[in-house]
Design a protein around this motif. Sequence first.
Motif, PDB file in Angstrom:
ATOM      1  N   VAL A 227       0.438  -1.120   0.065  1.00 24.27           N
ATOM      2  CA  VAL A 227      -0.508   0.566  -0.198  1.00 24.27           C
ATOM      3  C   VAL A 227       0.508   1.087   0.040  1.00 24.27           C
ATOM      4  CG1 VAL A 227      -1.744   1.564   1.233  1.00 24.27           C
ATOM      5  CG2 VAL A 227      -1.803  -1.105   1.223  1.00 24.27           C
ATOM      6  N   GLN A 228       0.766   1.925  -0.743  1.00 22.07           N
ATOM      7  CA  GLN A 228       2.033   3.681  -1.532  1.00 22.07           C
ATOM      8  C   GLN A 228       0.824   4.473  -1.101  1.00 22.07           C
ATOM      9  OE1 GLN A 228       5.428   3.054  -1.016  1.00 22.07           O
ATOM     10  NE2 GLN A 228       5.388   0.458  -0.692  1.00 22.07           N
ATOM     11  N   ALA A 229       1.191   5.137  -0.911  1.00 20.10           N
ATOM     12  CA  ALA A 229       0.461   6.597  -1.183  1.00 20.10           C
ATOM     13  C   ALA A 229       0.851   7.284  -2.587  1.00 20.10           C
ATOM     14  CB  ALA A 229       1.477   7.960  -0.545  1.00 20.10           C
ATOM     15  N   GLY A 230      -0.148   7.040  -3.170  1.00 14.69           N
ATOM     16  CA  GLY A 230      -0.847   8.136  -4.401  1.00 14.69           C
ATOM     17  C   GLY A 230      -0.950   6.568  -5.565  1.00 14.69           C
ATOM     18  N   THR A 248      -7.523   8.252  -4.080  1.00 14.07           N
ATOM     19  CA  THR A 248      -6.022   7.954  -3.923  1.00 14.07           C
ATOM     20  C   THR A 248      -5.437   8.105  -2.601  1.00 14.07           C
ATOM     21  OG1 THR A 248      -4.690  10.725  -4.142  1.00 14.07           O
ATOM     22  CG2 THR A 248      -5.018   9.549  -6.106  1.00 14.07           C
ATOM     23  N   VAL A 249      -4.061   6.877  -1.638  1.00 10.82           N
ATOM     24  CA  VAL A 249      -3.834   6.725  -1.039  1.00 10.82           C
ATOM     25  C   VAL A 249      -3.122   8.036  -0.621  1.00 10.82           C
ATOM     26  CG1 VAL A 249      -2.530   5.579   0.795  1.00 10.82           C
ATOM     27  CG2 VAL A 249      -3.901   4.446  -0.987  1.00 10.82           C
ATOM     28  N   ALA A 250      -3.880   8.973   0.282  1.00 15.18           N
ATOM     29  CA  ALA A 250      -2.978   9.922   0.828  1.00 15.18           C
ATOM     30  C   ALA A 250      -1.562   9.996   2.018  1.00 15.18           C
ATOM     31  CB  ALA A 250      -3.564  11.128   1.280  1.00 15.18           C
ATOM     32  N   VAL A 251      -2.057   8.712   3.043  1.00 11.66           N
ATOM     33  CA  VAL A 251      -0.857   8.536   3.956  1.00 11.66           C
ATOM     34  C   VAL A 251      -1.537   7.239   4.156  1.00 11.66           C
ATOM     35  CG1 VAL A 251      -0.551   9.459   6.240  1.00 11.66           C
ATOM     36  CG2 VAL A 251      -1.037  11.413   4.778  1.00 11.66           C
ATOM     37  N   VAL A 252      -0.318   6.680   4.830  1.00 10.85           N
ATOM     38  CA  VAL A 252      -0.395   5.258   5.386  1.00 10.85           C
ATOM     39  C   VAL A 252       0.348   5.357   7.063  1.00 10.85           C
ATOM     40  CG1 VAL A 252       0.428   3.556   5.334  1.00 10.85           C
ATOM     41  CG2 VAL A 252       0.407   4.448   3.026  1.00 10.85           C
ATOM     42  N   ASP A 253      -0.785   5.555   8.163  1.00  9.88           N
ATOM     43  CA  ASP A 253       0.389   5.171   9.268  1.00  9.88           C
ATOM     44  C   ASP A 253       1.235   4.370   9.486  1.00  9.88           C
ATOM     45  OD1 ASP A 253       0.307   6.286  11.312  1.00  9.88           O
ATOM     46  OD2 ASP A 253      -1.531   5.083  12.486  1.00  9.88           O
ATOM     47  N   THR A 254       1.965   5.374  10.114  1.00  9.30           N
ATOM     48  CA  THR A 254       3.700   5.113  10.573  1.00  9.30           C
ATOM     49  C   THR A 254       3.172   3.431  11.991  1.00  9.30           C
ATOM     50  OG1 THR A 254       3.551   6.992  11.950  1.00  9.30           O
ATOM     51  CG2 THR A 254       4.214   7.326   9.961  1.00  9.30           C
ATOM     52  N   ILE A 263      -2.929  -1.933   9.941  1.00 10.61           N
ATOM     53  CA  ILE A 263      -2.922  -0.545   9.921  1.00 10.61           C
ATOM     54  C   ILE A 263      -3.577   0.579   8.844  1.00 10.61           C
ATOM     55  CG2 ILE A 263      -1.258  -1.189   7.331  1.00 10.61           C
ATOM     56  CD1 ILE A 263       1.026   0.727   8.071  1.00 10.61           C
ATOM     57  N   ARG A 264      -4.015   1.519   9.603  1.00 10.65           N
ATOM     58  CA  ARG A 264      -4.743   2.980   8.921  1.00 10.65           C
ATOM     59  C   ARG A 264      -4.446   3.499   7.677  1.00 10.65           C
ATOM     60  NH1 ARG A 264      -5.948   7.880  13.117  1.00 10.65           N
ATOM     61  NH2 ARG A 264      -7.873   8.921  11.595  1.00 10.65           N
ATOM     62  N   VAL A 265      -5.415   3.211   6.835  1.00 14.30           N
ATOM     63  CA  VAL A 265      -4.725   4.394   5.900  1.00 14.30           C
ATOM     64  C   VAL A 265      -5.947   5.744   5.557  1.00 14.30           C
ATOM     65  CG1 VAL A 265      -4.798   4.518   3.153  1.00 14.30           C
ATOM     66  CG2 VAL A 265      -4.270   2.055   4.948  1.00 14.30           C
ATOM     67  N   ILE A 266      -5.729   6.194   4.571  1.00 10.46           N
ATOM     68  CA  ILE A 266      -6.423   7.854   5.142  1.00 10.46           C
ATOM     69  C   ILE A 266      -6.293   7.980   2.944  1.00 10.46           C
ATOM     70  CG2 ILE A 266      -6.797  10.282   5.439  1.00 10.46           C
ATOM     71  CD1 ILE A 266      -5.942   9.436   7.886  1.00 10.46           C
ATOM     72  N   SER A 267      -7.207   8.086   3.148  1.00  8.32           N
ATOM     73  CA  SER A 267      -7.448   8.357   1.298  1.00  8.32           C
ATOM     74  C   SER A 267      -8.031   9.904   1.430  1.00  8.32           C
ATOM     75  CB  SER A 267      -8.082   7.749   0.436  1.00  8.32           C
ATOM     76  OG  SER A 267      -9.387   6.696   0.672  1.00  8.32           O
ATOM     77  N   GLU A 268      -7.874  10.312  -0.172  1.00  7.58           N
ATOM     78  CA  GLU A 268      -8.617  11.398  -0.137  1.00  7.58           C
ATOM     79  C   GLU A 268      -9.322  11.505  -1.891  1.00  7.58           C
ATOM     80  OE1 GLU A 268      -6.039  14.748  -0.451  1.00  7.58           O
ATOM     81  OE2 GLU A 268      -6.357  14.933   2.097  1.00  7.58           O
ATOM     82  N   VAL A 286      -8.559  -1.007  -2.685  1.00  9.10           N
ATOM     83  CA  VAL A 286      -7.334  -0.167  -2.932  1.00  9.10           C
ATOM     84  C   VAL A 286      -6.282  -0.527  -3.589  1.00  9.10           C
ATOM     85  CG1 VAL A 286      -5.822  -1.038  -0.715  1.00  9.10           C
ATOM     86  CG2 VAL A 286      -5.316   0.777  -1.883  1.00  9.10           C
ATOM     87  N   VAL A 287      -6.154  -0.158  -5.250  1.00 14.02           N
ATOM     88  CA  VAL A 287      -4.979  -1.179  -5.711  1.00 14.02           C
ATOM     89  C   VAL A 287      -4.059  -0.981  -5.093  1.00 14.02           C
ATOM     90  CG1 VAL A 287      -3.951  -0.569  -8.373  1.00 14.02           C
ATOM     91  CG2 VAL A 287      -6.036   0.012  -7.185  1.00 14.02           C
ATOM     92  N   LEU A 288      -2.826  -2.097  -5.351  1.00 20.96           N
ATOM     93  CA  LEU A 288      -1.619  -3.006  -4.603  1.00 20.96           C
ATOM     94  C   LEU A 288      -1.033  -2.658  -5.992  1.00 20.96           C
ATOM     95  CD1 LEU A 288      -2.992  -5.546  -2.430  1.00 20.96           C
ATOM     96  CD2 LEU A 288      -2.576  -3.391  -2.284  1.00 20.96           C
ATOM     97  N   SER A 289      -1.625  -3.861  -7.227  1.00 22.88           N
ATOM     98  CA  SER A 289      -0.488  -3.427  -8.566  1.00 22.88           C
ATOM     99  C   SER A 289      -1.216  -3.831  -9.227  1.00 22.88           C
ATOM    100  CB  SER A 289       0.760  -4.717  -7.685  1.00 22.88           C
ATOM    101  OG  SER A 289      -0.351  -6.168  -8.094  1.00 22.88           O
TER     102      SER A 289
END
Length: 371
Positions: A227-230, A248-254, A263-268, A286-289
């Motif tokens: 899971v990557q930003a964008g 799109t994915v905006a932030v992936v929690d650390t 893991i928490r993911v924030i998309s916009e 969410v598109v992984l590949s």
Amino acid sequence: MRTTSQLAVLALIGGLGAAWHLYGEQYGLPRPLALVGLEAAPAPAARGGGQGGPIGVAVSPVRVGTVIDRAEAVGTVRARDSVSITAKVTGIVTAIRFQEGQRVREGDQLVDLDAGAVRAELDQARALFDDARSQVVRARQLQPGQSIAAQRLETLEAVARQTEGRVRQAQARLEELRVAAPFSGRVGLRQVSVGALVQPGTLVTTLDDISRVRVEFSVPEVFLARVQAGATVVARSSAFGDRRFTGTVAVVDTRIDTNTRTIRVISEFDNADEALKPGLFMTVEVVLSRRDDAMLVAEEALDPLGDRNFVYVIRDNRARRVEIRVGQRLQGEVEVLSGVQPGDHVVVRGIQRLRNDAPVRVTETLTRPTS
């Protein structure tokens, strides 16, 4: 006794034949001698061919297509910016300057509080400041020969600074009585009325900027590296039927949640029509590949054996049994990672009658998935 022995011999030969057809053909082992005599006997004519002739089969080409790996989750819509508008000071509401659900701009005044006393205090402070400033100006403009004690001038300047401070203090108090929008957005329900006495912290209304929203969701930790930003996110809600929203994915929690191992993911998402409201429940993918050159075969072509998979590839009018490595499974098709090449024709009908290197006759070529 003789009958029992004959049955035992036949069972043994049958077992050898089954074992050879499963494994001997694949690895090129010679036929057991016990089978040679049996296989020399005439076999019934195959459907679509004469006695001992090619077997009629339907084939489908290995095609190149797009395969997208996705992770599914559920999420909740959040406003990009959201705040509860509250009173800063004690006061009486004298005017409501917004309509519920109205879109407002940054700085627009929402509520007026009674500011009579503060304005009077401000006017008085300004008068005192003007007087003190005039005295300082006159003292500094004395004609030559006229003098004023330095201490007196310092006192006048101190009074001027003090009265100026009172003006600024009154102006600040007046500003606190002004309840305004801190950013552009849409106001919610009104929580006060004209004439109400409000205290610091009293809720007036809410303000949300939903021209662009966030959808928050969690995915299992196994997807952390993928899971990557964008990355593209597709969301849907039962409230909108078949409509799909793309973000799109905006932030992936650390950090990973140690309780849920997610893991928490924030998309916009763009939300120009403001269809998505804060709090709305969404199903997201969410598109992984994405692989645009993936090899695909019809699902019917698979000939599984345990955890392995085989297909029959037509080469030189014969069916070659080939082991393949399977990837993503799609509707009616399977991604092949290795074992075949684009353009190869694989058998999709008639597999049950085939053995490795059997002669075949193509009766039909299917160009689309058969299921």
